[in-house]
Design a protein around this motif. Structure first.
Motif, PDB file in Angstrom:
ATOM      1  N   GLY A   1      13.691  -1.001   1.764  1.00 22.92           N
ATOM      2  CA  GLY A   1      14.059  -0.736   3.149  1.00 22.92           C
ATOM      3  C   GLY A   1      13.995  -1.927   4.078  1.00 22.92           C
ATOM      4  O   GLY A   1      14.214  -1.785   5.279  1.00 22.92           O
ATOM      5  N   LEU A   2      13.690  -3.109   3.569  1.00 22.83           N
ATOM      6  CA  LEU A   2      13.568  -4.286   4.430  1.00 22.83           C
ATOM      7  C   LEU A   2      14.920  -4.941   4.689  1.00 22.83           C
ATOM      8  O   LEU A   2      15.775  -5.002   3.805  1.00 22.83           O
ATOM      9  N   ASP A   3      15.093  -5.438   5.900  1.00 19.77           N
ATOM     10  CA  ASP A   3      16.296  -6.165   6.292  1.00 19.77           C
ATOM     11  C   ASP A   3      16.021  -7.661   6.104  1.00 19.77           C
ATOM     12  O   ASP A   3      14.905  -8.070   5.780  1.00 19.77           O
TER      13      ASP A   3
ATOM     14  N   VAL B   1       6.660 -12.734  -2.647  1.00 16.66           N
ATOM     15  CA  VAL B   1       6.382 -11.879  -1.499  1.00 16.66           C
ATOM     16  C   VAL B   1       5.226 -12.492  -0.713  1.00 16.66           C
ATOM     17  O   VAL B   1       4.208 -12.877  -1.279  1.00 16.66           O
ATOM     18  N   GLN B   2       5.407 -12.570   0.596  1.00 13.00           N
ATOM     19  CA  GLN B   2       4.405 -13.152   1.481  1.00 13.00           C
ATOM     20  C   GLN B   2       3.750 -12.055   2.322  1.00 13.00           C
ATOM     21  O   GLN B   2       4.233 -10.928   2.382  1.00 13.00           O
TER      22      GLN B   2
ATOM     23  N   GLN C   1       0.795  -1.222   0.000  1.00 14.43           N
ATOM     24  CA  GLN C   1       0.000   0.000   0.000  1.00 14.43           C
ATOM     25  C   GLN C   1       0.833   1.281   0.000  1.00 14.43           C
ATOM     26  O   GLN C   1       0.543   2.202  -0.732  1.00 14.43           O
ATOM     27  N   ASN C   2       1.840   1.376   0.832  1.00 12.26           N
ATOM     28  CA  ASN C   2       2.579   2.638   0.997  1.00 12.26           C
ATOM     29  C   ASN C   2       4.083   2.402   0.905  1.00 12.26           C
ATOM     30  O   ASN C   2       4.727   2.168   1.911  1.00 12.26           O
ATOM     31  N   MET C   3       4.666   2.494  -0.296  1.00 15.79           N
ATOM     32  CA  MET C   3       6.088   2.194  -0.462  1.00 15.79           C
ATOM     33  C   MET C   3       6.958   3.428  -0.237  1.00 15.79           C
ATOM     34  O   MET C   3       6.700   4.463  -0.783  1.00 15.79           O
ATOM     35  N   ARG C   4       7.981   3.372   0.623  1.00 16.43           N
ATOM     36  CA  ARG C   4       9.058   4.352   0.745  1.00 16.43           C
ATOM     37  C   ARG C   4      10.334   3.642   1.260  1.00 16.43           C
ATOM     38  O   ARG C   4      10.255   2.670   1.920  1.00 16.43           O
ATOM     39  N   ARG C   5      11.581   3.639   1.589  1.00 16.43           N
ATOM     40  CA  ARG C   5      12.955   3.167   2.105  1.00 16.43           C
ATOM     41  C   ARG C   5      13.532   1.927   1.426  1.00 16.43           C
ATOM     42  O   ARG C   5      14.232   1.652   0.928  1.00 16.43           O
TER      43      ARG C   5
ATOM     44  N   ASN D   1       4.787  -7.999   3.269  1.00 18.31           N
ATOM     45  CA  ASN D   1       3.932  -6.819   3.090  1.00 18.31           C
ATOM     46  C   ASN D   1       3.702  -6.119   4.422  1.00 18.31           C
ATOM     47  O   ASN D   1       3.741  -4.890   4.506  1.00 18.31           O
ATOM     48  N   THR D   2       3.477  -6.898   5.482  1.00 14.99           N
ATOM     49  CA  THR D   2       3.266  -6.327   6.818  1.00 14.99           C
ATOM     50  C   THR D   2       4.510  -5.568   7.274  1.00 14.99           C
ATOM     51  O   THR D   2       4.414  -4.450   7.798  1.00 14.99           O
ATOM     52  N   ALA D   3       5.700  -6.158   7.058  1.00 14.94           N
ATOM     53  CA  ALA D   3       6.952  -5.500   7.452  1.00 14.94           C
ATOM     54  C   ALA D   3       7.133  -4.187   6.698  1.00 14.94           C
ATOM     55  O   ALA D   3       7.502  -3.165   7.297  1.00 14.94           O
ATOM     56  N   LEU D   4       6.864  -4.191   5.413  1.00 16.90           N
ATOM     57  CA  LEU D   4       7.042  -2.967   4.630  1.00 16.90           C
ATOM     58  C   LEU D   4       6.019  -1.910   5.000  1.00 16.90           C
ATOM     59  O   LEU D   4       6.364  -0.734   5.173  1.00 16.90           O
ATOM     60  N   ASN D   5       4.768  -2.308   5.173  1.00 15.15           N
ATOM     61  CA  ASN D   5       3.751  -1.336   5.573  1.00 15.15           C
ATOM     62  C   ASN D   5       4.035  -0.791   6.966  1.00 15.15           C
ATOM     63  O   ASN D   5       3.664   0.340   7.282  1.00 15.15           O
TER      64      ASN D   5
END
Length: 121
Positions: free
Chosen positions: A84-86, A108-109, A15-19, A113-117
């Motif tokens: 931006g995900l580790d 992608v699981q 939904q909201n992509m940034r990092r 998605n939860t981590a990125l959001n």
């Protein structure tokens, strides 16, 4: 190019992509590097960064022992870093788990998605 497009499309539901060096690319499938505004390589965990670069090891990814599905999984994993995900090596069912830690998925699981959001509420 089609493999990269298919990898990127797997992240569209968000939904909201940034990092780390040329030698590592020779040993692994790929790596993502980050750069500051002054074009100095940045540590994404301790510095703000302006741009990212994904380097793919074409020799390894195009090997007959690497399926297209695995190659797309590598690209999705690296795109996750660019967002931006580790690494999430404690969950083998996350695209952000490294393959050498036994990743079981190539897409992608919900956990990804939860981590990125969570990074960009």
């Amino acid at each position: 190019m089609l493999v990269l497009v298919l990898a990127a499309q797997n992240w569209i539901s968000i939904q909201n992509m940034r990092r780390i060096g040329a030698l590592k690319v020779l040993l692994f499938f790929a790596q993502t590097s980050f750069w500051t505004y002054s074009i100095v390589q940045a540590d994404p965990y301790s510095q703000d960064w302006y741009s990212g670069q994904i380097d793919l090891n074409h020799t390894k990814l195009s090997s007959s022992s690497v399926s297209d599905d695995v190659a797309r999984g590598v690209m999705k994993h690296e795109i996750g870093h660019a967002f931006g995900l580790d690494h999430n090596n404690s969950n083998q069912y996350s695209i952000m788990c490294q393959m050498e830690f036994g990743r079981q998925v190539q897409s992608v699981q919900a956990v990804d998605n939860t981590a990125l959001n969570g990074l960009y509420p």
